[in-house]
Design an enzyme around this catalytic site. Structure first.
Site, PDB file in Angstrom:
ATOM      1  N   HIS A 114      25.588 -22.268  15.439  1.00  0.00           N
ATOM      2  CA  HIS A 114      25.958 -23.675  15.580  1.00  0.00           C
ATOM      3  C   HIS A 114      26.709 -24.124  14.341  1.00  0.00           C
ATOM      4  CE1 HIS A 114      23.235 -25.639  12.648  1.00  0.00           C
ATOM      5  NE2 HIS A 114      22.425 -24.634  12.907  1.00  0.00           N
ATOM      6  N   CYS A 115      27.562 -25.151  14.512  1.00  0.00           N
ATOM      7  CA  CYS A 115      28.211 -25.798  13.375  1.00  0.00           C
ATOM      8  C   CYS A 115      27.642 -27.202  13.285  1.00  0.00           C
ATOM      9  CB  CYS A 115      29.727 -25.791  13.521  1.00  0.00           C
ATOM     10  SG  CYS A 115      30.336 -26.682  14.970  1.00  0.00           S
ATOM     11  N   SER A 116      28.367 -28.141  12.730  1.00  0.00           N
ATOM     12  CA  SER A 116      27.806 -29.475  12.511  1.00  0.00           C
ATOM     13  C   SER A 116      27.593 -30.259  13.799  1.00  0.00           C
ATOM     14  CB  SER A 116      28.723 -30.277  11.575  1.00  0.00           C
ATOM     15  OG  SER A 116      30.038 -30.319  12.092  1.00  0.00           O
TER      16      SER A 116
END
Length: 453
Positions: free
Chosen positions: A27-29
């Site tokens: 996942h990213c932000s």
């Protein structure tokens, strides 16, 4: 009312084709990034209808599910629903029936290698930026023990960047991570660094004197060659001695190659890319920043903006600053926030107003996916406001030659990333560009937007 993250995760996993259809998850932000074995099994329409999902983007082997600010909670619940392997690519998966282009595979690879590095780089970079700001304001001396401790602690995330690249890349390629880190680590050993500085001669050949800490591209080339060497010896080695024989041969073959060929080649590639971007910027100047800012919403919607991340990281670690991607991102991010707030003030739809206010605030703080997928991509007039605000704000930022010193999504909370101890006006003009992007995008969206019947 608390959100039901378990129900959200169940809906995502079901419509992604089940955990067995996923070769890699991260996942990213704001997004869950699934590397998919067979995209035909992904039910995109049902994914989009899942409560809590803001949007879905498919690029090559990846299906990106946009969650927004609740991505970490959603990620943790998804992990409970299956065994998601780290690493592995579609090319290695015999069950994969999709025909994926080379460009899509390359983008998926870059995201898998560089996206996990962003939190450490951004956190360390913004800490250094705040320390520089405190020194600039006279609140702290650079000889203060607290400053020395925190500055060097933050610097560690960049100094050991080659090892971090080795870790994420070997994980993505499903290699022996410890061996990869150790072999790349040869390039930053203090004794090797000292020997290179003194003129390290091997077999009559003097190795190029390169400071490998902070470098990205040497590690990329070293791990690439290591992948094929490890794969070859895993195939031919007797199983009884594989545990020590394969790593030993990797050290014997790849370590010299790293210092003789791969390290210098990677270093010079990084220098060349940075030089080219700086030349492009110096030639086109403000036009390049403005144009990139204007097209960023469409690049982000397709995930193509991630291709610029290796350049940005390399530029900051080599040149010490970055002049194109991060400044353009500032104009775009704030324009997303301004456009959403313009819609919120104009619309009579209560649900849209609530979503636009939340997304607008997130955009101003540098998180644009809720704005992009929740509001602006769905309303053409709002997107017109984004492009106008980003373009004009980008013009101001480009004309002022703003420099960024941290690789992160620019926003209100991270404006310290534009602190330049040698040029105090850098952050002032960054705030001017911030204000212009916000005002223009808000005004255009407010004037043009109308509720649909």
């Amino acid at each position: 009312m608390a959100k039901d993250y378990k129900k959200l995760a169940e809906g995502i996993v079901k419509n992604i084709g089940g955990s067995e259809n996923v070769s890699h998850l991260e996942h990213c932000s704001t997004r869950l990034r699934f590397s998919i074995k067979n995209q035909a099994k992904v039910n995109v329409e049902e994914l989009k209808k899942t409560s809590g999902v803001l949007g879905v983007v498919q690029t090559g082997t990846q299906t990106q599910v946009i969650i927004g600010n609740d991505v970490i909670e959603a990620y943790e619940e998804v992990l409970k629903l299956g065994t998601f392997e780290a690493g592995g690519t579609v090319a290695d998966d015999k069950d994969s029936k999709q025909n994926v282009g080379l460009g899509a595979k390359a983008l998926d690879f870059l995201v898998g290698v560089f996206q996990p590095l962003v939190p450490a780089i951004a956190g360390a970079g913004i800490l250094k930026a705040f320390l520089s700001l405190f020194v600039l304001l006279g609140l702290l001396q650079n000889t203060n023990p607290v400053y020395i401790l925190l500055f060097n602690a933050a610097d560690a995330a960049l100094y050991f960047l080659p090892l971090m690249v080795a870790a994420t890349m070997s994980k993505k390629l499903n290699m022996n991570q410890v061996v990869a880190i150790a072999i790349v680590g040869v390039t930053i050993l203090p004794k090797i660094t000292a020997a290179l500085a003194e003129g390290f001669v091997v077999g009559g050949y003097t190795l190029q004197n390169i400071a490998y800490p902070y470098q990205v591209f040497p590690a990329l080339l070293i791990v690439t060659v290591l992948y094929f060497v490890e794969k070859f010896f895993n195939k031919i080695s007797p199983k009884a001695i594989r545990i020590f024989f394969v790593p030993m041969m990797c050290f014997v073959i790849v370590s010299p190659l790293a210092l003789f060929v791969l390290g210098p080649l990677g270093f010079n590639i990084g220098q060349l890319i940075t030089t080219f971007i700086l030349w492009l910027y110096n030639t086109l100047g403000w036009v390049a920043v403005a144009l990139l800012a204007a097209i960023l919403p469409f690049m982000i919607s397709m995930g193509m903006h991630k291709a610029l991340l290796p350049y940005a990281v390399s530029s900051i670690t080599n040149a010490g600053f970055e002049v194109l991607y991060m400044p353009a991102s500032l104009a775009h991010n704030i324009a997303e926030g301004g456009a959403c707030l313009g819609v919120a003030f104009k619309t009579k739809n209560e649900n849209l107003r609530a979503a636009a206010i939340s997304a607008g605030i997130s955009g101003i703080f540098g998180i644009t996916e809720p704005a992009l997928y929740g509001v602006t991509l769905q309303h053409r007039k709002a997107m017109t406001g984004v492009v106008a605000g980003a373009l004009i704000g980008g013009l101001v930022i480009g004309l002022a030659h703003i420099k960024a010193f941290v690789a992160m999504g620019p926003g209100l909370a991270g404006m310290a990333m534009f602190v330049d101890p040698t040029n105090p006006s850098n952050i002032i003009w960054a705030f001017v560009g911030f204000a212009v992007s916000l005002i223009v995008s808000f005004a255009v969206s407010f004037v043009l937007y109308k509720d649909e019947a």
